[in-house]
Design an enzyme around this catalytic site. Structure first.
Site, PDB file in Angstrom:
ATOM      1  N   GLU A  98       0.831  -1.211   0.000  1.00 56.23           N
ATOM      2  CA  GLU A  98       0.000   0.000   0.000  1.00 56.23           C
ATOM      3  C   GLU A  98       0.861   1.255   0.000  1.00 56.23           C
ATOM      4  OE1 GLU A  98      -2.644   1.569  -0.190  1.00 56.23           O
ATOM      5  OE2 GLU A  98      -4.400   0.468   0.502  1.00 56.23           O
ATOM      6  N   ASP A  99       0.274   2.344  -0.478  1.00 57.06           N
ATOM      7  CA  ASP A  99       0.980   3.627  -0.376  1.00 57.06           C
ATOM      8  C   ASP A  99       0.875   4.182   1.043  1.00 57.06           C
ATOM      9  OD1 ASP A  99      -1.763   4.081  -0.603  1.00 57.06           O
ATOM     10  OD2 ASP A  99      -1.602   5.704  -2.047  1.00 57.06           O
ATOM     11  N   ASP A 102      -4.361   5.062   6.374  1.00 52.50           N
ATOM     12  CA  ASP A 102      -4.896   6.255   7.006  1.00 52.50           C
ATOM     13  C   ASP A 102      -5.941   5.787   8.041  1.00 52.50           C
ATOM     14  OD1 ASP A 102      -5.301   9.077   7.148  1.00 52.50           O
ATOM     15  OD2 ASP A 102      -6.931   8.970   5.717  1.00 52.50           O
ATOM     16  N   VAL A 152      -0.654  14.329   2.293  1.00 54.70           N
ATOM     17  CA  VAL A 152       0.608  14.335   1.550  1.00 54.70           C
ATOM     18  C   VAL A 152       0.406  13.902   0.096  1.00 54.70           C
ATOM     19  CG1 VAL A 152       2.137  14.016   3.533  1.00 54.70           C
ATOM     20  CG2 VAL A 152       1.135  12.016   2.435  1.00 54.70           C
TER      21      VAL A 152
HETATM   22  P1  IMP Z   1      -7.749   4.472   4.421  1.00 52.40           P
HETATM   23  O1  IMP Z   1      -8.740   3.493   3.886  1.00 52.40           O
HETATM   24  O2  IMP Z   1      -8.421   5.608   5.149  1.00 52.40           O
HETATM   25  O3  IMP Z   1      -6.661   3.835   5.243  1.00 52.40           O
HETATM   26  O4  IMP Z   1      -7.128   5.213   3.201  1.00 52.40           O
HETATM   27  C1  IMP Z   1      -6.185   4.682   2.418  1.00 52.40           C
HETATM   28  C2  IMP Z   1      -6.148   5.395   1.086  1.00 52.40           C
HETATM   29  O5  IMP Z   1      -6.512   6.791   1.164  1.00 52.40           O
HETATM   30  C3  IMP Z   1      -4.736   5.393   0.601  1.00 52.40           C
HETATM   31  O6  IMP Z   1      -4.455   4.224  -0.131  1.00 52.40           O
HETATM   32  C4  IMP Z   1      -4.676   6.653  -0.248  1.00 52.40           C
HETATM   33  O7  IMP Z   1      -5.086   6.376  -1.563  1.00 52.40           O
HETATM   34  C5  IMP Z   1      -5.661   7.591   0.398  1.00 52.40           C
HETATM   35  N1  IMP Z   1      -4.967   8.570   1.282  1.00 52.40           N
HETATM   36  C6  IMP Z   1      -5.003   8.635   2.626  1.00 52.40           C
HETATM   37  N2  IMP Z   1      -4.259   9.652   3.102  1.00 52.40           N
HETATM   38  C7  IMP Z   1      -3.719  10.236   2.017  1.00 52.40           C
HETATM   39  C8  IMP Z   1      -2.817  11.356   1.853  1.00 52.40           C
HETATM   40  O8  IMP Z   1      -2.342  12.018   2.788  1.00 52.40           O
HETATM   41  N3  IMP Z   1      -2.480  11.652   0.569  1.00 52.40           N
HETATM   42  C9  IMP Z   1      -2.963  10.959  -0.504  1.00 52.40           C
HETATM   43  N4  IMP Z   1      -3.789   9.913  -0.393  1.00 52.40           N
HETATM   44  C10 IMP Z   1      -4.172   9.556   0.863  1.00 52.40           C
HETATM   45 MG    MG Z   2      -4.307   3.859  -1.993  1.00 50.91          MG
END
Ligand code: IMP
Ligand code: MG
Length: 180
Positions: A98-99, A102, A152
């Protein structure tokens, strides 16, 4: 580029060095195993390419495309899977790449979905983690960098589909939002 994005919060050199370490660690941990790297697109494309080449054991690769954010900066909590795997993962060792983690909702959803295909193991490798933002508890075996709660961009990460090509990681500032 620094005029638009400000100073890098993770530089190209820091990125290179950390990915080298992750590659070394993963190669040791998975020696003799049937490892398949699954990249979560689009965000992980840059990290995936660098990480895979830092791994010194033979691996398979596959990809999933998910969308979770739409055009918003904040999470919707919804994860939409746009593609399926082309490789079999049954009895293999899966490393989800994963990148950024969050809220944790995306990796939680993907891990549950992949578990149904009965891999031997599933672990997560993420370039970035924002621990303050977590809403679900997820175990991350490999983390590149822990970062504070800031949005970011760069090195694969986007804001409204732009800035993925920035070669380092920067905090999205007001000026880059206004350029939309
Ligand atoms: P989660 O499901 O909330 O953990 O979100 C994960 C996805 O949200 C990541 O794979 C990113 O594509 C996107 N994301 C979350 N934070 C950022 C950020 O700071 N910059 C860009 N994309 C983000
Ligand atoms: Mg992503």
């Amino acid at each position: 580029m620094e005029r638009i994005f400000g100073r890098p919060i993770v530089t190209q050199e820091q990125m290179r060095s950390r990915i080298r370490d992750l590659g070394r660690q993963i190669s040791a941990d998975y020696a003799g195993k049937d490892l398949i790297l699954i990249g979560v697109l689009k965000g992980a494309y840059a990290f995936f390419a660098d990480l895979a080449r830092a791994i010194r054991i033979p691996v398979r690769v596959d990809f999933l495309i998910v969308t979770s954010y739409g055009a918003q900066v904040k999470t919707t909590g919804k994860v939409k899977l746009m593609t399926e795997l082309t490789e079999k993962i049954k009895d293999r060792d899966v490393l989800l790449v994963e990148d950024i983690v969050d809220s944790g909702l995306t990796v939680q959803y993907l891990t549950k979905m992949l578990a149904k295909q009965k891999p031997r193991s599933i672990k997560i490798c993420t370039l970035l983690s924002k621990p303050e933002r977590r809403v679900v508890d997820v175990q991350l075996q490999y983390i590149g960098f822990r970062i504070p709660n800031r949005y970011v961009v760069g090195y694969g990460l986007d804001y409204q589909q732009k800035y993925r090509n920035l070669p380092y990681l920067a905090v999205l500032n007001q000026r880059s939002r206004q350029e939309e």
